[in-house]
Design a protein around this motif. Structure first.
Motif, mmCIF file in Angstrom:
data_model
loop_
_atom_site.group_PDB
_atom_site.id
_atom_site.type_symbol
_atom_site.label_atom_id
_atom_site.label_comp_id
_atom_site.label_asym_id
_atom_site.label_seq_id
_atom_site.Cartn_x
_atom_site.Cartn_y
_atom_site.Cartn_z
ATOM 1 N N LEU A 1 18.976 12.358 40.067
ATOM 2 C CA LEU A 1 17.647 11.824 40.346
ATOM 3 C C LEU A 1 17.302 11.964 41.827
ATOM 4 C CD1 LEU A 1 17.659 8.545 38.197
ATOM 5 C CD2 LEU A 1 16.485 10.694 37.675
ATOM 6 N N ARG A 2 18.287 11.736 42.680
ATOM 7 C CA ARG A 2 18.058 11.870 44.127
ATOM 8 C C ARG A 2 17.766 13.318 44.499
ATOM 9 N NH1 ARG A 2 15.881 11.459 48.456
ATOM 10 N NH2 ARG A 2 17.004 11.203 50.413
ATOM 11 N N VAL A 3 18.503 14.255 43.917
ATOM 12 C CA VAL A 3 18.269 15.667 44.205
ATOM 13 C C VAL A 3 16.857 16.066 43.777
ATOM 14 C CG1 VAL A 3 18.995 18.034 43.708
ATOM 15 C CG2 VAL A 3 20.724 16.253 44.028
ATOM 16 N N CYS A 4 16.459 15.636 42.602
ATOM 17 C CA CYS A 4 15.109 15.941 42.126
ATOM 18 C C CYS A 4 14.052 15.345 43.053
ATOM 19 C CB CYS A 4 14.917 15.433 40.703
ATOM 20 S SG CYS A 4 15.795 16.403 39.455
ATOM 21 N N GLU A 5 14.317 14.174 43.582
ATOM 22 C CA GLU A 5 13.390 13.555 44.519
ATOM 23 C C GLU A 5 13.227 14.428 45.758
ATOM 24 O OE1 GLU A 5 13.124 9.057 45.531
ATOM 25 O OE2 GLU A 5 14.462 9.929 47.042
ATOM 26 N N VAL A 6 14.349 14.929 46.285
ATOM 27 C CA VAL A 6 14.304 15.811 47.457
ATOM 28 C C VAL A 6 13.546 17.093 47.141
ATOM 29 C CG1 VAL A 6 15.730 17.232 48.992
ATOM 30 C CG2 VAL A 6 16.395 14.860 48.501
ATOM 31 N N LEU A 7 13.716 17.603 45.927
ATOM 32 C CA LEU A 7 13.052 18.838 45.520
ATOM 33 C C LEU A 7 11.580 18.634 45.184
ATOM 34 C CD1 LEU A 7 15.786 20.392 43.211
ATOM 35 C CD2 LEU A 7 15.166 21.139 45.517
ATOM 36 N N MET B 1 13.219 20.701 56.402
ATOM 37 C CA MET B 1 12.733 21.125 55.089
ATOM 38 C C MET B 1 12.471 22.618 55.077
ATOM 39 S SD MET B 1 12.416 18.660 52.826
ATOM 40 C CE MET B 1 11.136 19.159 51.708
ATOM 41 N N SER B 2 12.595 23.221 53.926
ATOM 42 C CA SER B 2 12.322 24.629 53.791
ATOM 43 C C SER B 2 10.831 24.855 53.780
ATOM 44 C CB SER B 2 12.927 25.164 52.486
ATOM 45 O OG SER B 2 12.227 24.648 51.390
ATOM 46 N N GLY B 3 10.424 26.121 53.740
ATOM 47 C CA GLY B 3 9.023 26.451 53.760
ATOM 48 C C GLY B 3 8.351 26.334 52.414
ATOM 49 N N PHE B 4 9.044 25.922 51.377
ATOM 50 C CA PHE B 4 8.459 25.797 50.051
ATOM 51 C C PHE B 4 7.615 24.536 49.963
ATOM 52 C CE2 PHE B 4 11.950 28.594 49.443
ATOM 53 C CZ PHE B 4 11.665 29.393 48.362
ATOM 54 N N GLY B 5 6.524 24.601 49.175
ATOM 55 C CA GLY B 5 5.750 23.407 48.885
ATOM 56 C C GLY B 5 6.525 22.504 47.958
ATOM 57 N N THR B 6 6.159 21.224 47.921
ATOM 58 C CA THR B 6 6.932 20.274 47.133
ATOM 59 C C THR B 6 6.905 20.590 45.648
ATOM 60 O OG1 THR B 6 5.009 18.819 47.048
ATOM 61 C CG2 THR B 6 6.607 18.416 48.791
ATOM 62 N N ASN B 7 5.844 21.242 45.175
ATOM 63 C CA ASN B 7 5.746 21.553 43.748
ATOM 64 C C ASN B 7 6.073 23.002 43.450
ATOM 65 O OD1 ASN B 7 4.949 18.945 42.942
ATOM 66 N ND2 ASN B 7 2.876 19.339 43.669
ATOM 67 N N ASP B 8 6.594 23.717 44.438
ATOM 68 C CA ASP B 8 6.812 25.150 44.264
ATOM 69 C C ASP B 8 7.747 25.464 43.114
ATOM 70 O OD1 ASP B 8 8.590 27.727 45.173
ATOM 71 O OD2 ASP B 8 6.487 27.955 45.719
ATOM 72 N N LEU B 9 8.764 24.648 42.928
ATOM 73 C CA LEU B 9 9.747 24.923 41.883
ATOM 74 C C LEU B 9 9.174 24.759 40.485
ATOM 75 C CD1 LEU B 9 12.928 23.208 43.369
ATOM 76 C CD2 LEU B 9 12.388 25.637 43.338
ATOM 77 N N THR B 10 8.182 23.923 40.336
ATOM 78 C CA THR B 10 7.633 23.671 39.001
ATOM 79 C C THR B 10 6.359 24.453 38.728
ATOM 80 O OG1 THR B 10 6.471 21.720 39.840
ATOM 81 C CG2 THR B 10 8.650 21.374 38.894
ATOM 82 N N ASP B 11 5.824 25.118 39.733
ATOM 83 C CA ASP B 11 4.606 25.904 39.541
ATOM 84 C C ASP B 11 4.947 27.340 39.165
ATOM 85 O OD1 ASP B 11 3.127 23.698 40.151
ATOM 86 O OD2 ASP B 11 2.737 24.275 42.222
ATOM 87 N N ARG B 12 5.718 27.518 38.117
ATOM 88 C CA ARG B 12 6.118 28.851 37.681
ATOM 89 C C ARG B 12 6.563 28.789 36.229
ATOM 90 N NH1 ARG B 12 10.408 30.457 41.820
ATOM 91 N NH2 ARG B 12 9.120 29.194 43.197
#
Length: 272
Positions: free
Chosen positions: A200-206, A1-12
């Motif tokens: 849906l699977r990609v979003c789950e991973v993200l 996994m990358s160093g991003f938090g699981t909600n990092d993409l949506t916290d902006r």
């Protein structure tokens, strides 16, 4: 996994996303409702659907899709990678090498070396990078012999993803895609429902919250007799397999004269 938090993409408030690849990422066989014809119409596909899901959680999604059908990994490196680096997005998805692997005589080790070159360049942008394993072709009699090469390439990709801190969408393990209904009639590209489930699977991973289950069981299939199956096999061989072989022999590609559908980072409109 990358160093991003699981909600990092949506916290902006603003998120930029660039998709790289071939027909798989271009979205072939998943036309938009306003497409009057294909291939002249607009393809949707799992990447567009992921961008659409992100708009439910981010104020503005800026999205570019550089993928072009038929592209080999060397072409993706040459044509798409520099543009992706230039755009410097927050999120990058890349699926590359499939067209190389299915060609006779291809070497998964050599393809993987080019894949690592691409990942090294993309990781340098600081973006969250998502890669995809290849499909398990065990359910396809014509392509079953490719399982070993695909599995070898998958192991290389997983190791590369580990080295560079990428997220991995393990498509190989998505047994729900073993159903023919997940595929277009050409048996190479996902159907609209297949693209929906993969998004849906990609979003789950993200770690993107959403409604729906990519692994929801298919409804019972309608019975088919052997005559109908045989007719479908003959139609597939005539309309897809033979033209595909002809293109390989003549050095042509289905992506000749095709340009990326979204070459620049542009806001995704509410109506997509």
């Amino acid at each position: 996994m990358s160093g991003f938090g699981t909600n990092d993409l949506t916290d902006r408030d603003i998120l930029s996303y660039v998709a790289l690849g071939d027909s798989f990422t271009e979205g072939m066989s998943d036309p938009y409702p306003d497409s009057d014809s294909v291939p002249n119409g607009r393809y949707r596909g799992w990447a567009d659907r992921v961008a659409e899901h992100l708009t439910d959680h981010v104020g503005e999604v800026r999205y570019a899709n550089l993928a072009v059908r038929g592209r080999l990994i060397g072409q993706i490196l040459e044509e798409q990678l520099p543009r992706a680096v230039e755009l410097s997005p927050d999120l990058i998805t890349i699926c590359a090498g499939g067209n190389d692997i299915i060609r006779p005589g291809s070497d998964p080790d050599a393809v993987a070396a080019l894949f690592e070159e691409a990942i090294a360049g993309l990781a340098g942008t600081g973006a969250r990078v998502v890669v995809f394993t290849g499909f398990d072709t065990n359910w396809q009699p014509v392509m079953r012999h490719l399982r070993g090469k695909i599995a070898t390439y998958n192991m290389h990709m997983r190791a590369i993803a580990d080295r560079y801190g990428c997220d991995v969408v393990d498509v190989w393990s998505m047994r729900i895609l073993d159903d023919p209904r997940a595929w277009n009639w050409d048996r190479l590209h996902l159907s609209p429902e297949g693209h929906r489930r993969l998004a849906l699977r990609v979003c789950e991973v993200l770690g993107v919250p959403l409604e729906g289950d990519w692994n929801e069981p298919w409804p019972p299939a309608e019975p088919r007799d052997w005559r109908a199956a045989r007719q479908e096999d003959l139609y597939w061989a005539r309309e897809f397999l033979m033209p595909w072989i002809h293109r390989r022999l003549t050095g042509r590609s289905s992506g000749d004269d095709v340009s990326p559908k979204r070459p620049a980072l542009e806001p995704l409109r509410p109506d997509h």
